[in-house]
Enzyme design. Structure first.
Site, PDB file in Angstrom:
ATOM      1  N   GLU A 154       0.834  -1.217   0.000  1.00  0.00           N
ATOM      2  CA  GLU A 154       0.000   0.000   0.000  1.00  0.00           C
ATOM      3  C   GLU A 154       0.863   1.258   0.000  1.00  0.00           C
ATOM      4  O   GLU A 154       0.757   2.119   0.885  1.00  0.00           O
ATOM      5  CB  GLU A 154      -0.983  -0.013   1.187  1.00  0.00           C
ATOM      6  CG  GLU A 154      -1.978  -1.156   1.068  1.00  0.00           C
ATOM      7  CD  GLU A 154      -3.207  -1.071   1.984  1.00  0.00           C
ATOM      8  OE1 GLU A 154      -3.246  -0.193   2.871  1.00  0.00           O
ATOM      9  OE2 GLU A 154      -4.120  -1.895   1.784  1.00  0.00           O
ATOM     10  N   GLU A 167      -4.838  -8.767  -0.367  1.00  0.00           N
ATOM     11  CA  GLU A 167      -5.649  -8.533   0.839  1.00  0.00           C
ATOM     12  C   GLU A 167      -7.110  -8.417   0.417  1.00  0.00           C
ATOM     13  O   GLU A 167      -7.434  -7.568  -0.424  1.00  0.00           O
ATOM     14  CB  GLU A 167      -5.231  -7.246   1.558  1.00  0.00           C
ATOM     15  CG  GLU A 167      -3.887  -7.360   2.245  1.00  0.00           C
ATOM     16  CD  GLU A 167      -3.506  -6.121   3.054  1.00  0.00           C
ATOM     17  OE1 GLU A 167      -4.409  -5.419   3.558  1.00  0.00           O
ATOM     18  OE2 GLU A 167      -2.293  -5.869   3.174  1.00  0.00           O
TER      19      GLU A 167
HETATM   20  O1  AHR Z   1      -5.179  -6.010   6.904  1.00  0.00           O
HETATM   21  C1  AHR Z   1      -5.143  -4.834   7.640  1.00  0.00           C
HETATM   22  C2  AHR Z   1      -4.492  -3.693   6.883  1.00  0.00           C
HETATM   23  O2  AHR Z   1      -5.275  -3.340   5.794  1.00  0.00           O
HETATM   24  C3  AHR Z   1      -3.141  -3.966   6.277  1.00  0.00           C
HETATM   25  O3  AHR Z   1      -2.102  -3.824   7.184  1.00  0.00           O
HETATM   26  C4  AHR Z   1      -3.048  -2.932   5.213  1.00  0.00           C
HETATM   27  O4  AHR Z   1      -2.237  -3.338   4.138  1.00  0.00           O
HETATM   28  C5  AHR Z   1      -4.492  -2.701   4.808  1.00  0.00           C
HETATM   29  O5  AHR Z   1      -4.819  -1.380   4.764  1.00  0.00           O
END
Ligand code: AHR
Length: 519
Positions: free
Chosen positions: A190, A321
């Site tokens: 990110e 994710e």
């Molecule tokens: O999964 C929780 C968080 O969500 C992670 O650390 C981040 O990459 C995303 O914003």
């Protein structure tokens, strides 16, 4: 929406409109990468500490501090890969703090997640031991945000180099002779946010530089994954792809990175009030499913951009994710992201997998956030207790799709429901085949109506069917130490053979898998 969709029905009484599902069992599509069933474990809340790792002195049975009940439960999922150490944490993690004797490891403050002290007792060796116990491929996210190129390059050397070198000597000094195999390497996380607040162009330039020094040592070949977009930020993907492409030169599009990632969470409410994991109305449920369904158009959008630069689809798309994100459970640390998990979460997962299977050509990996005690977890631990969540069961029931050839499922006459001006398809399905077994997954997303589906199975004859179902009285049902099996798979006897294939009666809010034995 597809042409064949019948928009209608708030049918809350009977079996609703019969749906036809046509599958050509002999027309195999692209292989479904097993890595779309991947996992994610971050130093966040109780995912690592209490979740995976309890320390060698714990009364909870462990090997080198790693909980064996967790390992056993996850092994039953055939977990293909595990992403670590973050997430946002990855960009403030300095790997050298997590090697050597535990008592000498410096601690740090985990500023992203609860401002708690991190003692670095779970580090590189512990993670690699965990992957070995799980039989999973490691996917390590390196630190771009606050790290250095040298730090990342030396981590790769420490892990994967054979022979003699400074990092190899250090690894051996810490008790590991042989190099490990590390197939997957993330270049930051990110970068548009917690990973450094960079512009797409600034990150792309950085990522090319970092990737250059993440070397392939010996026979370890890294699959480098560039940190990609948030949701539907297609311009981020475009910037990355533009830099990988080199019109008129001889370089392969995969010279710098082999894949680009993106993240997409199902968050139907505003960020400040994402909704309660356990208490929700039918309207909130439908909004959740609509939100989950959006991942289809988002994968499509990123794929379209990638097709312009890489029509041969050599660059992979990775959703590293995904999952539901609710308000934390009352009374828990807001920075620990602990949430309960109901049948609703399970249906979010089954819907995602149907969509992933349909995008098997481009989507090479996906990682649920996160495996234990955080967000849409597979497992919830509390001291000695371990609970399998409803989402866990979807992963388990679907594991036969891993590395199988995808099969198109043509759904005719699906009832769609209007949700906030958009259409939610209330029935979802996907299928795959591996040798003499086909697996069909089907979800009735309707909260209150049963559905009958007539499967027209063509191309190969079916000699046997084994059905399993995951459902419960209400969408809010969930598992807890006092009732660990409120939502658990059961044998399904609602599939009946017909001249053409099968007639399947799906109860409301249910997920069914049908394992077909083929002649
Ligand atoms: O999964 C929780 C968080 O969500 C992670 O650390 C981040 O990459 C995303 O914003």
């Amino acid at each position: 929406m597809p042409q064949d969709t019948t928009t209608a029905s708030d049918d809350t009484t009977g079996t609703g409109t019969a749906v036809r599902a046509v599958i050509n069992l002999d027309l195999e599509g692209p292989r479904i990468s097993r890595h779309i069933y991947g996992h994610f474990a971050e130093h966040l809340g109780r995912c690592i500490y209490d979740g995976f790792y309890v320390g060698e002195d714990s009364d909870i049975p462990n090997e080198g501090g790693i909980r064996l009940d967790v390992v056993e439960a996850l092994r039953a999922l055939n977990i293909p890969n595990l992403r670590w150490p973050g997430g946002c944490f990855a960009d403030e993690y300095h790997w050298m703090d997590g090697i050597g004797p535990k008592e000498d490891r410096p601690s740090m403050v985990n500023t992203h997640w609860g401002n708690v002290e991190e003692n670095n007792h779970f580090g590189t060796h512990e993670f690699m031991a965990l992957c070995e116990l799980l039989g999973a491929d490691p996917y390590i996210s390196g630190n771009v945000g606050s790290g250095t190129v040298r730090e990342m390059s030396e981590w790769v050397e420490y892990l994967t180099r054979n022979g003699d070198s400074p990092m190899v000597r250090l690894r051996k000094q810490n008790g590991r002779e042989e190099p490990w195999k590390v197939p997957f390497w993330g270049i930051g996380n990110e970068a548009w946010g917690c990973g450094g607040n960079m512009s797409a162009q600034a990150y792309t330039d950085e990522a090319r530089r970092y990737s250059t020094y993440c070397r392939n040592h010996g026979d370890n070949t890294l699959y480098r994954i560039a940190a990609g977009a948030r949701d539907d930020d297609y311009s981020w993907t475009k910037t990355l792809m533009e830099s990988m492409n080199c019109l008129g030169c001889q370089r392969e599009p995969t010279s710098y990175f082999q894949a680009v990632s993106f993240h997409y969470y199902t968050i139907p409410g505003p960020w400040e009030d994402k909704g309660n994991a356990l208490v929700f109305t039918d309207d909130e449920y439908y909004l959740t499913m609509l939100n989950a369904q959006r991942v289809d158009e988002i994968i499509e959008g990123h794929s379209r951009v990638m097709d312009c630069y890489d029509p041969k689809k050599r660059v992979g798309l990775v959703l590293d994710e995904w999952g539901t994100w609710w308000n934390v459970e009352p009374g828990t640390n807001p920075g620990f992201l602990f949430q309960q998990n109901t049948l609703r979460d399970a249906l979010v997962a089954s819907l995602h997998f149907d969509i992933f299977h349909r995008h098997a050509e481009r989507l090479v990996m996906a990682n649920i956030a996160q495996t234990v005690n955080v967000l849409q977890a597979m497992l919830l631990t509390d001291g000695e207790s371990l609970v399998l969540t409803p989402s866990y069961h979807v992963f388990e029931m679907n594991k036969g799709h891993q590395d199988a050839a995808s099969l198109d499922v043509h759904l005719l006459g699906v009832t769609a429901r209007e949700v906030e001006g958009e259409e939610l398809r209330t029935l979802s399905a996907s299928a795959s085949v591996k040798g003499s077994t086909a697996l069909v997954s089907v979800s009735n997303l309707d909260a209150g109506s049963a559905r009958e589906v007539s499967f027209d199975l063509r191309g190969r004859s079916v000699t046997g069917v084994r059905g399993r179902i995951l459902t419960a009285d209400t969408l809010q049902d969930h598992n807890a130490p006092e009732h660990p099996e409120s939502v658990a798979p059961r044998d399904f006897d609602g599939a009946e053979t017909t001249d053409d294939g099968l007639r399947v009666a799906l109860p409301p809010h249910s997920f069914v898998t049908l394992e077909l034995t083929l002649a």
